[in-house]
Design an enzyme around this catalytic site. Structure first.
Site, PDB file in Angstrom:
ATOM      1  N   ARG A 109       0.861  -1.314   0.008  1.00 29.14           N
ATOM      2  CA  ARG A 109       0.026  -0.051   0.121  1.00 29.14           C
ATOM      3  C   ARG A 109       1.028   1.260  -0.155  1.00 29.14           C
ATOM      4  NH1 ARG A 109      -5.170   1.663  -1.365  1.00 29.14           N
ATOM      5  NH2 ARG A 109      -6.095   2.786   0.321  1.00 29.14           N
ATOM      6  N   THR A 381      -9.506   0.393  -9.648  1.00 25.06           N
ATOM      7  CA  THR A 381      -8.712  -0.713  -8.887  1.00 25.06           C
ATOM      8  C   THR A 381      -8.860  -1.798  -9.895  1.00 25.06           C
ATOM      9  OG1 THR A 381      -9.106   0.370  -6.773  1.00 25.06           O
ATOM     10  CG2 THR A 381      -8.517  -1.764  -6.767  1.00 25.06           C
ATOM     11  N   THR A 399      -4.172  -1.023  -7.110  1.00 27.35           N
ATOM     12  CA  THR A 399      -4.720   0.297  -7.628  1.00 27.35           C
ATOM     13  C   THR A 399      -3.897   1.741  -7.673  1.00 27.35           C
ATOM     14  OG1 THR A 399      -6.783   1.748  -6.824  1.00 27.35           O
ATOM     15  CG2 THR A 399      -5.512   0.877  -5.020  1.00 27.35           C
ATOM     16  N   ASN A 401      -6.145   4.339  -7.113  1.00 29.74           N
ATOM     17  CA  ASN A 401      -7.215   4.517  -6.346  1.00 29.74           C
ATOM     18  C   ASN A 401      -8.410   5.299  -7.639  1.00 29.74           C
ATOM     19  OD1 ASN A 401      -9.307   5.249  -4.597  1.00 29.74           O
ATOM     20  ND2 ASN A 401      -8.256   7.489  -3.995  1.00 29.74           N
ATOM     21  N   GLU A 420      -4.039   8.140  -3.875  1.00 31.90           N
ATOM     22  CA  GLU A 420      -4.528   7.209  -2.761  1.00 31.90           C
ATOM     23  C   GLU A 420      -4.666   8.129  -1.534  1.00 31.90           C
ATOM     24  OE1 GLU A 420      -5.848   4.128  -3.154  1.00 31.90           O
ATOM     25  OE2 GLU A 420      -4.226   4.023  -4.396  1.00 31.90           O
ATOM     26  N   SER A 453     -10.284  -0.561   1.057  1.00 27.55           N
ATOM     27  CA  SER A 453     -11.293  -1.523   0.939  1.00 27.55           C
ATOM     28  C   SER A 453     -11.121  -2.732   0.442  1.00 27.55           C
ATOM     29  CB  SER A 453     -12.619  -1.001   0.454  1.00 27.55           C
ATOM     30  OG  SER A 453     -12.731   0.386   1.333  1.00 27.55           O
ATOM     31  N   GLY A 473     -13.469  -1.306  -7.134  1.00 28.55           N
ATOM     32  CA  GLY A 473     -15.108  -0.916  -6.847  1.00 28.55           C
ATOM     33  C   GLY A 473     -14.878   0.144  -5.669  1.00 28.55           C
ATOM     34  N   GLY A 474     -13.837   0.538  -5.112  1.00 25.24           N
ATOM     35  CA  GLY A 474     -13.928   1.235  -3.860  1.00 25.24           C
ATOM     36  C   GLY A 474     -14.553   0.967  -2.997  1.00 25.24           C
TER      37      GLY A 474
HETATM   38  N1  GLY Z   1      -8.694   3.039  -3.417  1.00 22.11           N
HETATM   39  C1  GLY Z   1      -9.375   2.018  -3.175  1.00 22.11           C
HETATM   40  C2  GLY Z   1      -9.185   1.233  -1.945  1.00 22.11           C
HETATM   41  O1  GLY Z   1      -8.057   0.950  -1.646  1.00 22.11           O
HETATM   42  O2  GLY Z   1     -10.031   0.791  -1.168  1.00 22.11           O
END
Ligand code: GLY
Length: 570
Positions: A109, A381, A399, A401, A420, A453, A473-474
Site C-alpha cells: 500500500r 482498482t 490500484t 485509487n 491514494e 477496502s 470498486g472502492g
Molecule cells: N483505493 C481504493 C481502496 O484502496 O479501497
C-alpha cells in the site's frame, strides 16, 4: 498508357497511408486479444482485467513460474495495458496461499509522504478543498507496487528470473497495443483531467481515441527497463526517484527522495476465519477488506440465507442491515495498524457481531442515523486471481485509487501517480470520493498507510483451494466479494453465475441501497421499500475476477462481464 509519376504530393500521400496502416498493424497476437468470460482448465489459470495481461500471466506459468511469478508479471503488464488502474505508481495487496499450506499477505500500500499533515487538504477555515486529495501531485502517496513485487519475488519466486517477469510489459509498452472500445471511452472521458494535471502532453492525450488505436509508451518502457535491470533501486533511487521528486517540485506535491528511499513493502498475517466449513483467508489492515468481509459473514452465518432465496427481499434486507453496521464500524475503528490500535479481536468475534445485530428487525429497515459505530470508503482498482498447476494461489488487488489515479504522469518516466491520499479521512465525517467517512483511526499522519477496502481473498475447503476472488470498486469492493462468496457457498452457484449476477451495496452512509439496474425484481424492491429501505441505481458494482476449483480439481474461471476482463486457462 497511363504512367504513374511519383510527385512529392504522391510521396506524402503514400507516407500518410503507410502511417495510417501501420497504426492499425501491431505485433500483438490476435489470439491473445480475445476477451473470454469463462474457461476451464486442469493446470494454471489467470483472470485479470485485460486479455493481454491474463496471457502474460499464463505464459509465465507455462515457462515454469508459479502463481506468484505470474502475479508479478501481470502486475507489470497491467501497468501498461490497463493504465487506469494497473500501475507502478500506485500500490496494492497480494494474498498468497501455497499448496504446502503457507498463507501470507504482502502489503504494498502507498504511504503518506513524510511532509504530510493532518489538515493538508483543508483551507485556513477548516473547509476541505475537495480536488486536492483527488487530482495532481499533492494527491499522491509514496508508490508501493514495485517494492511489493520485489518482496514477493524474493520470498516466493520459483522461476527466479526477475527480468523474464518484466520483459513482457516492456515489449507491450515499446511495441504498443490496440485499445478496446472501453479503453477509448475511458481515455476520452479523462482528457481534461490529463490536461489540467500535467506540465507536458502525456501519452494519454489525443483529440479523440478510437477502438483499435495503438497506445505506445516509450517512457514507461524505459522506466520498466530500469526496474528490470536494477530491481528496487531502478525505482526508489536514481533517475526515476529523482523524476518523481522533480514532478512534486514542479506540480506542488510532497514526495521526497527520503520518502522514496525509505519505502518498504511488508508481509502481514492474513485474516483467517471459518464460514460454514470453509476457511476464508483475506487481507488485514491497512485494508478494511478482510475484517469487514469476516464481520459480514459472521453476522449472517446464523441465518438460513439459502432458504430465504437469492435476491429475495428477506435475504437482501438481512445482508444490507449487516453491511450498514459493518461500514459504521469501519468508519471508526479501522486504520493503519502501525499507527492505530485496531480492535481486531473484538471486531472479528462472533459475540461482538451478534451483539451489533441484536436490534436487527426482519420487518423493518434500521435508519443509518440510529446506527453508530460499535463501542470499542469514479472508482478504479483492479484484481487478479491466479492458480498454478501445483495448486498455489494468488489473489492480488492493486490500484491508483481513482481512474488514472491523480492523472499526473511523471515526466520522462511515462507512469501515472496514484491519488491514494483521498483514502485517508481528510477531515472527520467528510466523505471521500467513495462517500466513505472516517475519523481518528484513519487521519493523515506522515508515513502512514491510508485505509483501503481492497479485499483479495482465498477460500479453502478441507485444506484445498476452493475459490480465489477479488474486485475493484472502492467502497463496494467488500460487499461485492461478500456477495460472490455467499453466491457460491450459500446459493450453490457456479462461478459464472456467482460473478455475473447483479449486485447491490450498502455502506451505512449515505443511507441507501445502491443497486445495479434491474438487480432486484419490482416485487422485491417494493417489499424492501415497504419496510423502510431507499434505493439508488449504480450502473456497475465491482468487476470480479474469480476462480473456483471443483472437487475433482478442475479450475473454473469467470471474468466479469462488466469490462474487458478475461480468463485464460491451460
Ligand atoms: N483505493 C481504493 C481502496 O484502496 O479501497
Amino acid at each position: 498508357m497511363f504512367i504513374f509519376k511519383t510527385t512529392n504530393i504522391h510521396k506524402l500521400l503514400i507516407l500518410y497511408v503507410l502511417v495510417l496502416f501501420s497504426c492499425r498493424i501491431h505485433p500483438v497476437d490476435n489470439e491473445k486479444y480475445s476477451i473470454t468470460k469463462y474457461a476451464q482448465s486442469n493446470d494454471g489459470m489467470v483472470v485479470s482485467a485485460h486479455p493481454l495481461a491474463s496471457n502474460v500471466g499464463v505464459d509465465i506459468l507455462k515457462m515454469g513460474g508459479n502463481a506468484v511469478d505470474a502475479a508479478i508479471a501481470v502486475q507489470f503488464a497491467l501497468a501498461v495495458v490497463y493504465p487506469g488502474a494497473g500501475n507502478i505508481g500506485g500500490g496494492g495487496f497480494m494474498v498468497i496461499q501455497s499448496q504446502k499450506g503457507v498463507s501470507d499477505c504482502i502489503d504494498y500500500r502507498e504511504k503518506a509522504p513524510l511532509k504530510a499533515t493532518e489538515k493538508m487538504y483543508q483551507d485556513s477555515n477548516g473547509i476541505v478543498i475537495d480536488s486536492l486529495s483527488k487530482f495532481g501531485a499533492l494527491a499522491a502517496g509514496v508508490p508501493g507496487s514495485v517494492d511489493g513485487m520485489v518482496l514477493a519475488f524474493e520470498h516466493y519466486s520459483q522461476l527466479k528470473d526477475w527480468k523474464a517477469l518484466i520483459q513482457p510489459a516492456i515489449d507491450l509498452a515499446n511495441n504498443g497495443f490496440p485499445i478496446t472500445e472501453n479503453e477509448a471511452n475511458q481515455l476520452n472521458s479523462k482528457q481534461s483531467d490529463f490536461k489540467n494535471n500535467n506540465r507536458f502532453i502525456t501519452q494519454f492525450e489525443r483529440a479523440h481515441w478510437e477502438k483499435g488505436d495503438i497506445l505506445v509508451q516509450k517512457d514507461l518502457a524505459h522506466t520498466l527497463e530500469l526496474i528490470r535491470d536494477n530491481g528496487r533501486d531502478g525505482f526508489y533511487s536514481g533517475e526515476v526517484a529523482q523524476a518523481i521528486v522533480d514532478e512534486m517540485q514542479a506540480m506542488g506535491g510532497l514526495i521526497s527522495l527520503e520518502d522514496m528511499n525509505s519505502y518498504h513493502a511488508t508481509q502481514r498475517t492474513p485474516i483467517t476465519t471459518q464460514y460454514k466449513g470453509y476457511d476464508i483467508i483475506s487481507m488485514p489492515p491497512p485494508s478494511s477488506g478482510g475484517i469487514c468481509l469476516v464481520q459480514l459473514l459472521r453476522t449472517i452465518e446464523p441465518y438460513p440465507i439459502h432458504e430465504m432465496g437469492f435476491h429475495s427481499a428477506e435475504s437482501v434486507h438481512m445482508m444490507v442491515e449487516a453491511e450498514r453496521r459493518v461500514y459504521a464500524d469501519r468508519s471508526e475503528h479501522l486504520g493503519d495498524p502501525d499507527y492505530y490500535k485496531v480492535p481486531m479481536k473484538t471486531l472479528l468475534s462472533s459475540e461482538y457481531n451478534a451483539d451489533r445485530f441484536k436490534d436487527f428487525d426482519r420487518q423493518k429497515a434500521t435508519k443509518s442515523q440510529d446506527v453508530k459505530p460499535g463501542i470499542i470508503e469514479h472508482e478504479e482498482t483492479t484484481h487478479v486471481s491466479i492458480i498454478d498447476m501445483d495448486g498455489n494461489a494468488v489473489s492480488l488487488t492493486t490500484t491508483l485509487n481513482g481512474g488514472y489515479g491523480s492523472c499526473t504522469v511523471v515526466k520522462g518516466c511515462g507512469f501515472l501517480l496514484n491519488n491514494e491520499m483521498d483514502d485517508f479521512s481528510v477531515k472527520p465525517g467528510v466523505p471521500n470520493m467513495f462517500g466513505l467517512v472516517g475519523a481518528e483511526a484513519n487521519k493523515i499522519e506522515p508515513s502512514k498507510r491510508m485505509l483501503s477496502s481492497m479485499t483479495p481473498t482465498i477460500v479453502m475447503k478441507d485444506g484445498k483451494i476452493k475459490m480465489i476472488v477479488g474486485t475493484p470498486g472502492g467502497s463496494t469492493i467488500i460487499t461485492s466479494v461478500f456477495q460472490v462468496v455467499v453466491n457460491v457457498i450459500d446459493f450453490g452457484m457456479d462461478v459464472s453465475q456467482a460473478v455475473q449476477s447483479p449486485r447491490f451495496h450498502h455502506q451505512w452512509l449515505p443511507d441507501t441501497i445502491y443497486m445495479e439496474p434491474n438487480a432486484l425484481s419490482e416485487e422485491t424492491m417494493q417489499k424492501l421499500k415497504d419496510i423502510g429501505h431507499n434505493f439508488s441505481v449504480k450502473n456497475q458494482i465491482g468487476r470480479v475476477e474469480a476462480i473456483v476449483v471443483d472437487s475433482s480439481g478442475i479450475r473454473h474461471g469467470a471474468a466479469d462481464k462488466r469490462g474487458d476482463d478475461t480468463v485464460v486457462g491451460y
